[in-house]
Design an enzyme around this catalytic site. Structure first.
Site, short mmCIF file in Angstrom:
data_model
loop_
_atom_site.label_atom_id
_atom_site.label_comp_id
_atom_site.label_asym_id
_atom_site.label_seq_id
_atom_site.Cartn_x
_atom_site.Cartn_y
_atom_site.Cartn_z
N THR A 119 0.83 -1.06 -0.13
CA THR A 119 -0.03 -0.08 -0.09
C THR A 119 0.86 1.34 0.05
O THR A 119 1.77 1.45 0.87
CB THR A 119 -1.08 -0.02 1.17
N SER A 120 0.67 2.09 -0.95
CA SER A 120 1.25 3.39 -1.13
C SER A 120 1.52 4.30 0.17
O SER A 120 2.11 5.16 0.24
CB SER A 120 1.16 4.13 -2.32
N SER A 121 0.23 4.09 0.87
CA SER A 121 -0.11 5.04 2.05
C SER A 121 0.92 4.63 3.17
O SER A 121 0.96 5.56 4.31
CB SER A 121 -1.45 5.05 2.58
N CYS A 122 1.59 3.53 3.23
CA CYS A 122 2.23 3.19 4.48
C CYS A 122 3.74 3.87 4.31
O CYS A 122 4.37 4.00 5.28
CB CYS A 122 2.60 1.55 4.36
N GLY A 123 4.20 3.90 3.09
CA GLY A 123 5.60 4.55 2.96
C GLY A 123 6.58 3.44 2.99
O GLY A 123 6.22 2.25 2.68
#
Length: 284
Positions: A119-123
């Site tokens: 997930t790109s939101s996790c970094g």
């Protein structure tokens, strides 16, 4: 296509008088987007539907798979992505995109896939992932761009004013590319801060405006290592945000000659690196 906003009934509570009122509210849409390359799934990200083509291009560009538009033969939503539970027919969810890559980009894919997160939101997580990202980065940013401090000070507020979905939901991040010469701001919103940056970088790629050595990346929140990495891949020399940078973000920006302006609000800002690119009327 999924919905950018979703209506939901809630109970609003006022602790001052104990009142409880039912009303409808708008929520920011969040749906999965599976990205495939040459028919093979490479990553899944949770995103706000919209500008998915930009997201795909920006993500693959900042991960080092794409070097230009010529690396993409076709990009499309997959037909019949799921089976309808009611009648058994195939239907398009608009949540799966497939890109046909050039042979050169396909050759770069295996090294990138090992570093894709779910997930790109996790970094970015882990030292190995950070080192792998740094290995793909270009050298120091070469740019003659200088921006007036008075202009930089206006950018977070201009970004906020352009956040149409945030105004309705209060639940989205945003990123923008600012062109100082044309005084224009291209804004994209998403539940994931990294998705928002990928969308706006993807927009620049599709408009054949990369590398963006004459642009400013504007962020609605904090500046993370990964966001500086994305700016570096796009050759963006200045990053401006309303909040703070992390220590790794400052370290990377300093190494690559990227200007970081944080806490840009109320006519003030902190320049953590590359201060010479921000011009003031009285000293520096």
């Amino acid at each position: 296509m999924g919905r950018v906003t979703v209506r939901h009934r809630l109970v609003a509570v006022d602790t001052a008088d104990g009142s409880r009122v039912q009303r409808m509210d708008a929520l920011a849409g969040e749906e999965p987007l599976e990205l495939r390359a040459n028919g093979e799934a490479i990553t899944l990200t949770m995103r706000t539907p919209g500008h998915d083509l930009e997201l795909l291009h920006g993500f693959l560009y900042t991960e080092g798979v794409l070097t230009g538009l010529s690396d993409v033969a076709t990009a499309r939503y997959c037909d019949g992505a799921v089976v309808d539970a009611e009648d058994g027919s195939l239907r398009n969810t608009y949540n799966v995109m497939d890109v046909a890559l050039s042979p050169a980009a396909t050759g770069r894919l295996p090294g990138a896939i090992r570093n894709f997160t779910t997930t790109s939101s996790c970094g970015v997580c882990g030292q190995a992932s950070i080192e792998a990202l740094q290995a793909k980065l270009p050298g120091p940013i070469s740019s003659d761009l200088v921006v007036d401090a008075d202009v930089v000070a206006t950018l977070p507020e201009r970004l906020r004013a352009a956040q149409q979905v945030f105004a309705r939901t209060g639940g989205l991040h945003a990123a923008a590319l600012y062109d100082p010469l044309a005084d224009t701001l291209v804004v994209r919103e998403d539940v994931g801060r990294h998705n928002a940056a990928d969308k706006v970088i993807g927009h620049a790629l599709l408009a054949e405006r990369l590398p963006a050595q004459d642009q400013v990346l504007v962020l609605s929140g904090r500046i993370s290592f990964e966001l500086v990495q994305k700016a570096a891949m796009a050759q963006i020399p200045v990053v401006v945000a309303v909040s703070a940078p992390s220590s790794l973000a400052v370290q990377l920006a300093d190494e690559l000659g990227i200007t970081l302006a944080g806490f840009v609000r109320d006519g003030r800002m902190n320049l953590y690196s590359g201060a010479d690119r921000v011009r003031t009327t009285v000293g520096r």
